[in-house]
Design a protein around this motif. Structure first.
Motif, short mmCIF file in Angstrom:
data_model
loop_
_atom_site.label_atom_id
_atom_site.label_comp_id
_atom_site.label_asym_id
_atom_site.label_seq_id
_atom_site.Cartn_x
_atom_site.Cartn_y
_atom_site.Cartn_z
N LYS A 159 98.13 35.88 95.91
CA LYS A 159 98.36 37.31 95.79
C LYS A 159 97.78 37.84 94.48
O LYS A 159 98.05 37.32 93.42
CB LYS A 159 99.87 37.56 95.82
N ARG A 160 96.97 38.90 94.59
CA ARG A 160 96.38 39.51 93.40
C ARG A 160 97.15 40.75 93.02
O ARG A 160 97.57 41.52 93.86
CB ARG A 160 94.93 39.90 93.65
N SER A 161 97.28 40.93 91.75
CA SER A 161 97.98 42.08 91.22
C SER A 161 96.99 42.92 90.42
O SER A 161 96.10 42.40 89.76
CB SER A 161 99.13 41.63 90.34
N ASP A 162 97.15 44.23 90.49
CA ASP A 162 96.28 45.10 89.72
C ASP A 162 96.71 45.18 88.26
O ASP A 162 95.96 45.64 87.41
CB ASP A 162 96.28 46.52 90.31
N ARG A 163 97.92 44.75 87.98
CA ARG A 163 98.41 44.79 86.62
C ARG A 163 97.82 43.64 85.80
O ARG A 163 97.74 42.53 86.29
CB ARG A 163 99.92 44.64 86.59
N PRO A 164 97.43 43.94 84.58
CA PRO A 164 96.96 42.82 83.74
C PRO A 164 98.14 41.94 83.33
O PRO A 164 99.26 42.40 83.19
CB PRO A 164 96.34 43.51 82.52
N THR A 165 97.86 40.69 83.16
CA THR A 165 98.92 39.78 82.74
C THR A 165 99.24 40.01 81.28
O THR A 165 98.37 40.30 80.47
CB THR A 165 98.50 38.31 82.95
#
Length: 54
Positions: free
Chosen positions: A2-8
């Motif tokens: 799963k990819r998130s648009d939020r930076p880590t």
């Protein structure tokens, strides 16, 4: 995966160490009435506060 648009968010491990040093300088400057130690502790704490990004 799963990819998130939020930076880590990465945690800077150096900040707590520098804050401890700043606090130690500040306390040492207050215990031994030495304005240079107080100023160094305040300046170091200010730099850490400015570099901290929420």
């Amino acid at each position: 995966m799963k990819r998130s648009d939020r930076p880590t968010r990465t945690r800077r491990p150096l900040n707590p160490v520098l804050l401890g040093i700043a606090l130690a300088l500040l306390i040492a400057g207050i215990v031994t009435p030495h304005a240079l130690l107080v100023a160094a502790g305040l300046i170091l704490a200010g730099f850490i506060g400015v570099s901290h990004q929420p």
